[in-house]
Write a protein that holds these residues in place. Structure first.
Motif, PDB file in Angstrom:
ATOM      1  N   PHE A 187      -8.976  -7.811   7.331  1.00 40.24           N
ATOM      2  CA  PHE A 187      -7.852  -6.881   7.453  1.00 40.24           C
ATOM      3  C   PHE A 187      -8.208  -5.786   8.455  1.00 40.24           C
ATOM      4  O   PHE A 187      -9.317  -5.250   8.417  1.00 40.24           O
ATOM      5  N   GLU A 188      -7.258  -5.461   9.318  1.00 44.92           N
ATOM      6  CA  GLU A 188      -7.396  -4.294  10.188  1.00 44.92           C
ATOM      7  C   GLU A 188      -6.399  -3.243   9.722  1.00 44.92           C
ATOM      8  O   GLU A 188      -5.186  -3.499   9.739  1.00 44.92           O
ATOM      9  N   LEU A 189      -6.915  -2.102   9.307  1.00 50.48           N
ATOM     10  CA  LEU A 189      -6.053  -1.039   8.793  1.00 50.48           C
ATOM     11  C   LEU A 189      -6.027   0.119   9.790  1.00 50.48           C
ATOM     12  O   LEU A 189      -7.079   0.647  10.145  1.00 50.48           O
ATOM     13  N   ASP A 190      -4.823   0.514  10.211  1.00 47.90           N
ATOM     14  CA  ASP A 190      -4.663   1.739  11.005  1.00 47.90           C
ATOM     15  C   ASP A 190      -4.438   2.877  10.030  1.00 47.90           C
ATOM     16  O   ASP A 190      -3.427   2.889   9.313  1.00 47.90           O
ATOM     17  N   ILE A 191      -5.376   3.819   9.997  1.00 46.86           N
ATOM     18  CA  ILE A 191      -5.345   4.861   8.975  1.00 46.86           C
ATOM     19  C   ILE A 191      -5.231   6.240   9.620  1.00 46.86           C
ATOM     20  O   ILE A 191      -5.922   6.537  10.590  1.00 46.86           O
ATOM     21  N   ASP A 192      -4.341   7.065   9.053  1.00 49.32           N
ATOM     22  CA  ASP A 192      -4.258   8.482   9.437  1.00 49.32           C
ATOM     23  C   ASP A 192      -5.329   9.228   8.681  1.00 49.32           C
ATOM     24  O   ASP A 192      -5.170   9.535   7.493  1.00 49.32           O
ATOM     25  N   MET A 212      -7.298   6.110  13.005  1.00 49.07           N
ATOM     26  CA  MET A 212      -8.617   5.512  12.892  1.00 49.07           C
ATOM     27  C   MET A 212      -8.470   4.077  12.382  1.00 49.07           C
ATOM     28  O   MET A 212      -7.575   3.797  11.593  1.00 49.07           O
ATOM     29  N   ARG A 215     -11.922  -1.870   9.393  1.00 49.66           N
ATOM     30  CA  ARG A 215     -11.939  -3.321   9.263  1.00 49.66           C
ATOM     31  C   ARG A 215     -12.500  -3.661   7.897  1.00 49.66           C
ATOM     32  O   ARG A 215     -13.584  -3.197   7.543  1.00 49.66           O
ATOM     33  N   ALA A 254      -8.097   0.937  -1.108  1.00 46.30           N
ATOM     34  CA  ALA A 254      -7.137  -0.143  -0.862  1.00 46.30           C
ATOM     35  C   ALA A 254      -7.773  -1.499  -1.174  1.00 46.30           C
ATOM     36  O   ALA A 254      -7.138  -2.384  -1.762  1.00 46.30           O
ATOM     37  N   ALA A 261      -1.076   6.986   4.113  1.00 44.90           N
ATOM     38  CA  ALA A 261      -1.922   7.254   5.285  1.00 44.90           C
ATOM     39  C   ALA A 261      -2.320   5.954   5.984  1.00 44.90           C
ATOM     40  O   ALA A 261      -2.759   5.983   7.131  1.00 44.90           O
ATOM     41  N   VAL A 262      -2.188   4.836   5.293  1.00 47.16           N
ATOM     42  CA  VAL A 262      -2.442   3.545   5.942  1.00 47.16           C
ATOM     43  C   VAL A 262      -1.162   3.166   6.678  1.00 47.16           C
ATOM     44  O   VAL A 262      -0.193   2.717   6.075  1.00 47.16           O
ATOM     45  N   ARG A 290      -2.970  -5.394   9.726  1.00 45.10           N
ATOM     46  CA  ARG A 290      -2.860  -6.765  10.224  1.00 45.10           C
ATOM     47  C   ARG A 290      -3.896  -7.620   9.512  1.00 45.10           C
ATOM     48  O   ARG A 290      -5.027  -7.191   9.304  1.00 45.10           O
ATOM     49  N   HIS A 303      -0.572   0.919   9.179  1.00 45.21           N
ATOM     50  CA  HIS A 303      -0.269  -0.461   9.535  1.00 45.21           C
ATOM     51  C   HIS A 303      -1.467  -1.350   9.204  1.00 45.21           C
ATOM     52  O   HIS A 303      -2.616  -0.934   9.358  1.00 45.21           O
ATOM     53  N   LEU A 322     -10.530   5.717   1.886  1.00 47.47           N
ATOM     54  CA  LEU A 322      -9.174   5.197   1.692  1.00 47.47           C
ATOM     55  C   LEU A 322      -9.175   3.665   1.782  1.00 47.47           C
ATOM     56  O   LEU A 322      -8.520   2.977   0.982  1.00 47.47           O
ATOM     57  N   LEU A 362       0.835  -1.208   0.000  1.00 45.20           N
ATOM     58  CA  LEU A 362       0.000   0.000   0.000  1.00 45.20           C
ATOM     59  C   LEU A 362       0.867   1.254   0.000  1.00 45.20           C
ATOM     60  O   LEU A 362       0.549   2.240  -0.675  1.00 45.20           O
TER      61      LEU A 362
END
Lengths: 79, 79
Positions: free
Chosen positions: B42-47, B1, B4, B61, A32-33, A37, A35, B57, A25
């Motif tokens: 998928f768990e995405l940590d997004i700014d 943020m 999922r 993805a 902006a992504v 999991r 991380h 976003l 990504l």
């Protein structure tokens, strides 16, 4: 009744799939992504009279087959 | 943020992983579990400043990397 089971690696376990997705990504410009999991997702159609019965059956299935309790944890939702 | 993303095979696509899990559960005696479909999670940590921005976003993805739109569909939840 439908149970949804989400299986994820425990936070302390390294997740190479998620790291690869994160890197991909970033390469594609989605910085902006921060991380990602990755886990597994199961939808179970269950013959059960109550939501509690469906949840307990889904938990038994997750404990014995769907998740590896050494490195994974799971979460169940009944829909 | 945190976003999922749940990726599942479209209903018309045969799911051999899910069928194998179903068969295994039946062999183990869990015959009340009628059917299982397996997907990815998928768990995405997004700014992102807003939930809408995070969702858009995550959708980009999913469209471009996480899901194969020919055979898979996805669902996004913002937590």
């Amino acid at each position: 009744m439908r149970a949804r089971v989400f299986v994820t690696l425990k936070p302390s376990v390294f997740d190479p799939q998620g790291q690869t997705v994160t890197d991909a990504l970033h390469t594609m410009g989605y910085v902006a992504v921060r991380h990602v999991r990755q886990g597994k997702y199961f939808e179970l159609d269950i013959d059960a009279a109550t939501a509690e019965e469906a949840k307990s059956l889904a938990a038994a299935a997750a404990d014995k087959l769907l998740a590896n309790p050494v490195i994974e944890s799971y979460r169940i939702e009944i829909a």
